[in-house]
Motif scaffolding. Sequence first.
Motif, PDB file in Angstrom:
ATOM      1  N   MET A  43       0.828  -1.212   0.000  1.00 40.70           N
ATOM      2  CA  MET A  43       0.000   0.000   0.000  1.00 40.70           C
ATOM      3  C   MET A  43       0.867   1.268   0.000  1.00 40.70           C
ATOM      4  O   MET A  43       0.539   2.250  -0.644  1.00 40.70           O
TER       5      MET A  43
ATOM      6  N   PHE B 231       1.942   2.259  -3.380  1.00 35.96           N
ATOM      7  CA  PHE B 231       0.848   2.864  -4.141  1.00 35.96           C
ATOM      8  C   PHE B 231       0.807   4.374  -3.907  1.00 35.96           C
ATOM      9  O   PHE B 231       0.713   5.164  -4.850  1.00 35.96           O
ATOM     10  N   TYR B 232       0.904   4.764  -2.643  1.00 43.68           N
ATOM     11  CA  TYR B 232       0.833   6.201  -2.336  1.00 43.68           C
ATOM     12  C   TYR B 232       2.078   6.932  -2.852  1.00 43.68           C
ATOM     13  O   TYR B 232       1.998   8.084  -3.293  1.00 43.68           O
TER      14      TYR B 232
ATOM     15  N   LEU C 237       3.645   6.122  -5.524  1.00 45.32           N
ATOM     16  CA  LEU C 237       3.400   6.242  -6.965  1.00 45.32           C
ATOM     17  C   LEU C 237       2.433   7.396  -7.258  1.00 45.32           C
ATOM     18  O   LEU C 237       2.637   8.191  -8.191  1.00 45.32           O
ATOM     19  N   LEU C 238       1.393   7.487  -6.431  1.00 41.24           N
ATOM     20  CA  LEU C 238       0.427   8.585  -6.613  1.00 41.24           C
ATOM     21  C   LEU C 238       1.102   9.942  -6.473  1.00 41.24           C
ATOM     22  O   LEU C 238       0.883  10.852  -7.277  1.00 41.24           O
TER      23      LEU C 238
ATOM     24  N   VAL D   1       3.232  10.633  -9.537  1.00 39.24           N
ATOM     25  CA  VAL D   1       2.422  11.048 -10.696  1.00 39.24           C
ATOM     26  C   VAL D   1       1.907  12.473 -10.485  1.00 39.24           C
ATOM     27  O   VAL D   1       1.917  13.302 -11.407  1.00 39.24           O
ATOM     28  N   GLY D   2       1.483  12.764  -9.253  1.00 40.51           N
ATOM     29  CA  GLY D   2       0.967  14.100  -8.938  1.00 40.51           C
ATOM     30  C   GLY D   2       2.029  15.173  -9.125  1.00 40.51           C
ATOM     31  O   GLY D   2       1.778  16.200  -9.778  1.00 40.51           O
TER      32      GLY D   2
ATOM     33  N   GLY E  63       2.947  15.411 -12.916  1.00 42.14           N
ATOM     34  CA  GLY E  63       1.888  16.069 -13.692  1.00 42.14           C
ATOM     35  C   GLY E  63       1.817  17.560 -13.418  1.00 42.14           C
ATOM     36  O   GLY E  63       1.737  18.373 -14.350  1.00 42.14           O
TER      37      GLY E  63
ATOM     38  N   GLN F 187      -5.922   0.065  -7.335  1.00 39.52           N
ATOM     39  CA  GLN F 187      -4.804   1.017  -7.277  1.00 39.52           C
ATOM     40  C   GLN F 187      -4.447   1.504  -8.683  1.00 39.52           C
ATOM     41  O   GLN F 187      -4.194   2.689  -8.907  1.00 39.52           O
TER      42      GLN F 187
ATOM     43  N   VAL G  63      -4.356   5.381 -10.146  1.00 39.72           N
ATOM     44  CA  VAL G  63      -3.155   5.979 -10.751  1.00 39.72           C
ATOM     45  C   VAL G  63      -3.456   6.432 -12.186  1.00 39.72           C
ATOM     46  O   VAL G  63      -3.099   7.547 -12.594  1.00 39.72           O
TER      47      VAL G  63
ATOM     48  N   LEU H 154      -5.566   9.544 -12.215  1.00 39.26           N
ATOM     49  CA  LEU H 154      -4.781  10.750 -11.884  1.00 39.26           C
ATOM     50  C   LEU H 154      -3.983  11.207 -13.111  1.00 39.26           C
ATOM     51  O   LEU H 154      -3.952  12.410 -13.427  1.00 39.26           O
TER      52      LEU H 154
ATOM     53  N   PHE I 267      -4.422  14.829 -15.436  1.00 41.50           N
ATOM     54  CA  PHE I 267      -3.401  15.796 -15.843  1.00 41.50           C
ATOM     55  C   PHE I 267      -3.428  16.018 -17.361  1.00 41.50           C
ATOM     56  O   PHE I 267      -3.240  17.145 -17.821  1.00 41.50           O
TER      57      PHE I 267
END
Lengths: 220, 147
Positions: A1, A4-5, A7-8, A11-12, A15, B5, B9, B12, B16
């Motif tokens: 888990m 996963f965060y 990775l988020l 990406v955030g 981006g 998950q 992803v 998200l 963008f």
Amino acid sequence: MKGFYILLVAVGIGGAGWLVYSARNKPTERPAPATPAAAPAAGAFRGYTLGSDSAPITITEYSDFQCPYCASFVTVQMPEVRTQLIGTGKVLWRFRDFPLPSHKYSNLAAMAGQCAGEQGKFWEMHDQIFYNHQWAERGKNPSGQFREFAKAIGADVARYDACMDSQRYAGRIEESRQEGIAAGVDATPKFYFDGRRFDGMPTSDTFKHIVDSIIATRKR
Amino acid sequence: MRRRQAIAVLALAGMFVSLYLWLHKLGLIGVLQCGTGGCDTVQASSYSVFLGLPVALYGVVGYAALFALGLVSVRQADGSWGWPDTAIAVLATTAFLFTLYLTALELFVIHAICRWCVVSAAIVTAIVVLALLPIGRRSIGTVPPNS
């Protein structure tokens, strides 16, 4: 888990960084919209026009009725151009025939446009030919279809037929093409803003930007 | 769990992409990095607006909703099918159908392809496949206990 965060977040951040970078790299001016080019030669007939003669800017379009890009421009971009530039009195739009030799039925289509124009229905025929562009892909002689277009726009069909048979505008069409060659037309559609060639991507947004820039510059 | 998950992803990332196109539509980003120039043609066409709003804005909202739902579904302790999964499946299917319509417009009406739209279409397709995967598995009787 946890992965996963991570990775988020990655990406955030990626981006958001990309958006900020793109916004900061926004050019203050678009690329030079026009390349100096020879103004179209003077002639007895200067092409059919849309808009007010007193419009501050004239856009001349050299177009081939069989060209798919010309059809795409007319169906996708032209409605906005008509609303935002021609309808507002900013632009006088001038259409010039530039039938490409590589297209079998371009001259025929140009003739259909001129013969409808003889009856005051050039733009109606222009729209029929471009909005029903399937004829250009079939490879068959579209004379019958053009005749149907003439009927659809309410032209006097007998007069239209006589005009098509006589080929009386062949010289005018060739003159227009020669004028385009002299002005440096190398592909269709090609646009000239007050005689200056535009080499960018022809979109309504770009045209609006250029026209507004020219008007603003002249006001200074 | 990894399926949910992946949906979050992808949503998200899609958000963008849509934001990029929307900000361009608002004039906040100068030139789209497109390569072919098809993006400008598509973005400037009358089809880039749907029911009075930019199409890209629908993308931003849709992806944001998918992302939020994805996070909710990820946090579910129970791995079984729940309401967030249903909502994701419905929303993703709608988005997929809308994307099909937009792609058809690009191919057959506008005659120009926007690469960012293709990226978004790929993301939506991946999301809808992931969202409907458990339904497919269930229908053939191989749904795992924790999807």
